[in-house]
Design a protein around this motif. Structure first.
Motif, PDB file in Angstrom:
ATOM      1  N   LEU A 182      16.968  -4.300  -4.321  1.00  0.00           N
ATOM      2  CA  LEU A 182      16.705  -2.878  -4.546  1.00  0.00           C
ATOM      3  C   LEU A 182      15.210  -2.619  -4.678  1.00  0.00           C
ATOM      4  O   LEU A 182      14.673  -1.661  -4.106  1.00  0.00           O
ATOM      5  CB  LEU A 182      17.439  -2.406  -5.806  1.00  0.00           C
ATOM      6  CG  LEU A 182      17.219  -0.942  -6.199  1.00  0.00           C
ATOM      7  CD1 LEU A 182      17.690  -0.008  -5.082  1.00  0.00           C
ATOM      8  CD2 LEU A 182      17.944  -0.627  -7.509  1.00  0.00           C
ATOM      9  N   LEU A 183      14.533  -3.482  -5.405  1.00  0.00           N
ATOM     10  CA  LEU A 183      13.086  -3.356  -5.570  1.00  0.00           C
ATOM     11  C   LEU A 183      12.374  -3.481  -4.228  1.00  0.00           C
ATOM     12  O   LEU A 183      11.435  -2.731  -3.938  1.00  0.00           O
ATOM     13  CB  LEU A 183      12.573  -4.411  -6.542  1.00  0.00           C
ATOM     14  CG  LEU A 183      11.056  -4.436  -6.785  1.00  0.00           C
ATOM     15  CD1 LEU A 183      10.586  -3.124  -7.391  1.00  0.00           C
ATOM     16  CD2 LEU A 183      10.686  -5.614  -7.692  1.00  0.00           C
ATOM     17  N   ALA A 184      12.831  -4.417  -3.393  1.00  0.00           N
ATOM     18  CA  ALA A 184      12.212  -4.617  -2.082  1.00  0.00           C
ATOM     19  C   ALA A 184      12.386  -3.380  -1.203  1.00  0.00           C
ATOM     20  O   ALA A 184      11.452  -2.957  -0.515  1.00  0.00           O
ATOM     21  CB  ALA A 184      12.822  -5.839  -1.400  1.00  0.00           C
ATOM     22  N   VAL A 185      13.575  -2.779  -1.226  1.00  0.00           N
ATOM     23  CA  VAL A 185      13.836  -1.586  -0.410  1.00  0.00           C
ATOM     24  C   VAL A 185      12.994  -0.407  -0.893  1.00  0.00           C
ATOM     25  O   VAL A 185      12.358   0.290  -0.092  1.00  0.00           O
ATOM     26  CB  VAL A 185      15.336  -1.226  -0.456  1.00  0.00           C
ATOM     27  CG1 VAL A 185      15.572   0.144   0.178  1.00  0.00           C
ATOM     28  CG2 VAL A 185      16.151  -2.284   0.270  1.00  0.00           C
ATOM     29  N   VAL A 186      12.975  -0.183  -2.200  1.00  0.00           N
ATOM     30  CA  VAL A 186      12.189   0.931  -2.756  1.00  0.00           C
ATOM     31  C   VAL A 186      10.708   0.744  -2.448  1.00  0.00           C
ATOM     32  O   VAL A 186      10.019   1.688  -2.038  1.00  0.00           O
ATOM     33  CB  VAL A 186      12.422   1.040  -4.280  1.00  0.00           C
ATOM     34  CG1 VAL A 186      11.456   2.053  -4.891  1.00  0.00           C
ATOM     35  CG2 VAL A 186      13.865   1.444  -4.565  1.00  0.00           C
ATOM     36  N   ARG A 230       8.313   3.055  -0.101  1.00  0.00           N
ATOM     37  CA  ARG A 230       7.266   3.714  -0.895  1.00  0.00           C
ATOM     38  C   ARG A 230       5.887   3.416  -0.340  1.00  0.00           C
ATOM     39  O   ARG A 230       5.004   4.291  -0.321  1.00  0.00           O
ATOM     40  CB  ARG A 230       7.366   3.244  -2.355  1.00  0.00           C
ATOM     41  CG  ARG A 230       6.222   3.717  -3.253  1.00  0.00           C
ATOM     42  CD  ARG A 230       6.244   5.234  -3.424  1.00  0.00           C
ATOM     43  NE  ARG A 230       5.197   5.680  -4.310  1.00  0.00           N
ATOM     44  CZ  ARG A 230       3.942   5.878  -3.972  1.00  0.00           C
ATOM     45  NH1 ARG A 230       3.557   5.671  -2.704  1.00  0.00           N
ATOM     46  NH2 ARG A 230       3.051   6.303  -4.845  1.00  0.00           N
ATOM     47  N   PHE A 231       5.675   2.204   0.145  1.00  0.00           N
ATOM     48  CA  PHE A 231       4.329   1.783   0.539  1.00  0.00           C
ATOM     49  C   PHE A 231       4.133   1.617   2.040  1.00  0.00           C
ATOM     50  O   PHE A 231       3.110   1.113   2.476  1.00  0.00           O
ATOM     51  CB  PHE A 231       3.968   0.471  -0.171  1.00  0.00           C
ATOM     52  CG  PHE A 231       3.920   0.599  -1.672  1.00  0.00           C
ATOM     53  CD1 PHE A 231       2.899   1.289  -2.293  1.00  0.00           C
ATOM     54  CD2 PHE A 231       4.920   0.035  -2.458  1.00  0.00           C
ATOM     55  CE1 PHE A 231       2.855   1.411  -3.675  1.00  0.00           C
ATOM     56  CE2 PHE A 231       4.886   0.153  -3.838  1.00  0.00           C
ATOM     57  CZ  PHE A 231       3.854   0.843  -4.449  1.00  0.00           C
ATOM     58  N   THR A 232       5.130   2.015   2.825  1.00  0.00           N
ATOM     59  CA  THR A 232       4.952   2.021   4.279  1.00  0.00           C
ATOM     60  C   THR A 232       5.206   3.433   4.799  1.00  0.00           C
ATOM     61  O   THR A 232       5.674   4.313   4.063  1.00  0.00           O
ATOM     62  CB  THR A 232       5.924   1.039   4.974  1.00  0.00           C
ATOM     63  OG1 THR A 232       7.271   1.527   4.845  1.00  0.00           O
ATOM     64  CG2 THR A 232       5.824  -0.348   4.368  1.00  0.00           C
ATOM     65  N   SER A 233       4.919   3.616   6.057  1.00  0.00           N
ATOM     66  CA  SER A 233       5.118   4.936   6.659  1.00  0.00           C
ATOM     67  C   SER A 233       6.539   5.135   7.176  1.00  0.00           C
ATOM     68  O   SER A 233       6.855   6.188   7.745  1.00  0.00           O
ATOM     69  CB  SER A 233       4.130   5.122   7.823  1.00  0.00           C
ATOM     70  OG  SER A 233       4.300   4.114   8.795  1.00  0.00           O
ATOM     71  N   SER A 234       7.409   4.169   6.993  1.00  0.00           N
ATOM     72  CA  SER A 234       8.789   4.279   7.474  1.00  0.00           C
ATOM     73  C   SER A 234       9.559   5.320   6.675  1.00  0.00           C
ATOM     74  O   SER A 234       9.342   5.488   5.470  1.00  0.00           O
ATOM     75  CB  SER A 234       9.494   2.923   7.369  1.00  0.00           C
ATOM     76  OG  SER A 234       8.825   1.952   8.130  1.00  0.00           O
ATOM     77  N   PRO A 268      10.671  -4.683   9.984  1.00  0.00           N
ATOM     78  CA  PRO A 268      11.512  -3.531   9.637  1.00  0.00           C
ATOM     79  C   PRO A 268      11.920  -3.605   8.174  1.00  0.00           C
ATOM     80  O   PRO A 268      11.408  -4.446   7.429  1.00  0.00           O
ATOM     81  CB  PRO A 268      12.710  -3.683  10.578  1.00  0.00           C
ATOM     82  CG  PRO A 268      12.778  -5.141  10.854  1.00  0.00           C
ATOM     83  CD  PRO A 268      11.359  -5.645  10.834  1.00  0.00           C
ATOM     84  N   SER A 269      12.837  -2.745   7.743  1.00  0.00           N
ATOM     85  CA  SER A 269      13.216  -2.704   6.335  1.00  0.00           C
ATOM     86  C   SER A 269      13.817  -4.032   5.891  1.00  0.00           C
ATOM     87  O   SER A 269      14.376  -4.778   6.709  1.00  0.00           O
ATOM     88  CB  SER A 269      14.215  -1.571   6.093  1.00  0.00           C
ATOM     89  OG  SER A 269      15.412  -1.789   6.810  1.00  0.00           O
ATOM     90  N   PRO A 270      13.720  -4.359   4.598  1.00  0.00           N
ATOM     91  CA  PRO A 270      14.211  -5.639   4.089  1.00  0.00           C
ATOM     92  C   PRO A 270      15.666  -5.892   4.492  1.00  0.00           C
ATOM     93  O   PRO A 270      16.504  -5.003   4.453  1.00  0.00           O
ATOM     94  CB  PRO A 270      14.078  -5.483   2.572  1.00  0.00           C
ATOM     95  CG  PRO A 270      12.937  -4.534   2.403  1.00  0.00           C
ATOM     96  CD  PRO A 270      13.070  -3.561   3.538  1.00  0.00           C
TER      97      PRO A 270
END
Length: 230
Positions: free
Chosen positions: A29-33, A37-41, A119-121
């Protein structure tokens, strides 16, 4: 192994392992948030972000809850060989590994060698390789999921060999349980363009469902006797 034995083993899963699984979910969950939060995706679909963790967590839970029966070195080697073959088969059918088509124009493609996508985690980091003979793309959640299935196959081989020679019949009917689902899906949609479009649109949903069913069947192993003949 009977379903009662498998269920009792799962119910008796040590609290320490459950704690580790909870910690893993928190880190995911932390990795996804952090990623969004810190990328432009942009977060377009929640379920597609979460599906990789269904593969990872269900696979890991089944692995830690599975204790292969003690057996001879010969049986273990056979189980490892079958597990490796099963993993390669899954990777091939999923397109993770493939041969470069004959006559492929390498000069027309600038991307050769290794590449890393982020891409996302769960979907990433994805390591890809393109060469003259073969190519692969290692999507993390699929690699973890297929390794988990292969480990369950390894444990099933040991159970079958330890039980009796007739247990091998149950083994191969169980190992192949996911393929009738896939073939039925393909044959049922072959004549309908609308149905094919639906399957394509929900391909990740369907593959996740098939994966979970395959894990369940390989964990409880219906039709595969235990060493005690249960």
């Amino acid at each position: 192994m009977s379903s009662n034995t498998a269920r009792s083993r799962l119910d008796a899963l040590p609290s320490e392992r459950v704690l580790w699984l909870g910690l893993l979910c928190a880190l995911e969950l932390l990795a996804v948030v952090s990623y969004f939060r810190f990328t432009s995706s942009e977060l377009i679909s929640v379920r597609y972000v979460l599906y990789p963790f269904v593969w990872i967590n269900v696979g890991l839970l089944a692995v830690v809850a599975t204790d292969p029966v003690p057996t001879s070195r010969r049986h273990r080697r056979l189980g490892i060989a079958v597990g490796i073959g099963y993993f390669l088969l899954l990777a091939w059918f999923a397109g993770l590994v493939s041969l470069v088509p004959a006559g492929h124009d390498h000069a027309a493609h600038a991307s050769h060698g290794f590449s890393l996508a982020m891409p996302s985690p769960g979907w990433g980091p994805t390591l890809s390789y393109s060469g003259a003979v073969f190519q692969f793309s290692l999507v993390p959640f699929r690699v973890v999921g297929y390794l988990a299935l292969s480990y369950l196959v390894y444990a099933t081989v040991l159970d079958s060999l330890a039980a009796s020679a007739t247990g091998l019949v149950g083994l191969f009917s169980c190992v192949s349980c996911a393929f009738p689902l896939l073939s039925s899906l393909a044959s049922g949609t072959a004549g309908s363009a609308a149905a094919l479009a639906t399957v394509y649109a929900f391909g990740v949903d369907l593959s996740t469902l098939v994966f979970v069913v395959a894990v369940a069947l390989l964990y409880w192993r219906p039709g595969v006797p235990s060493r005690g003949g249960a």
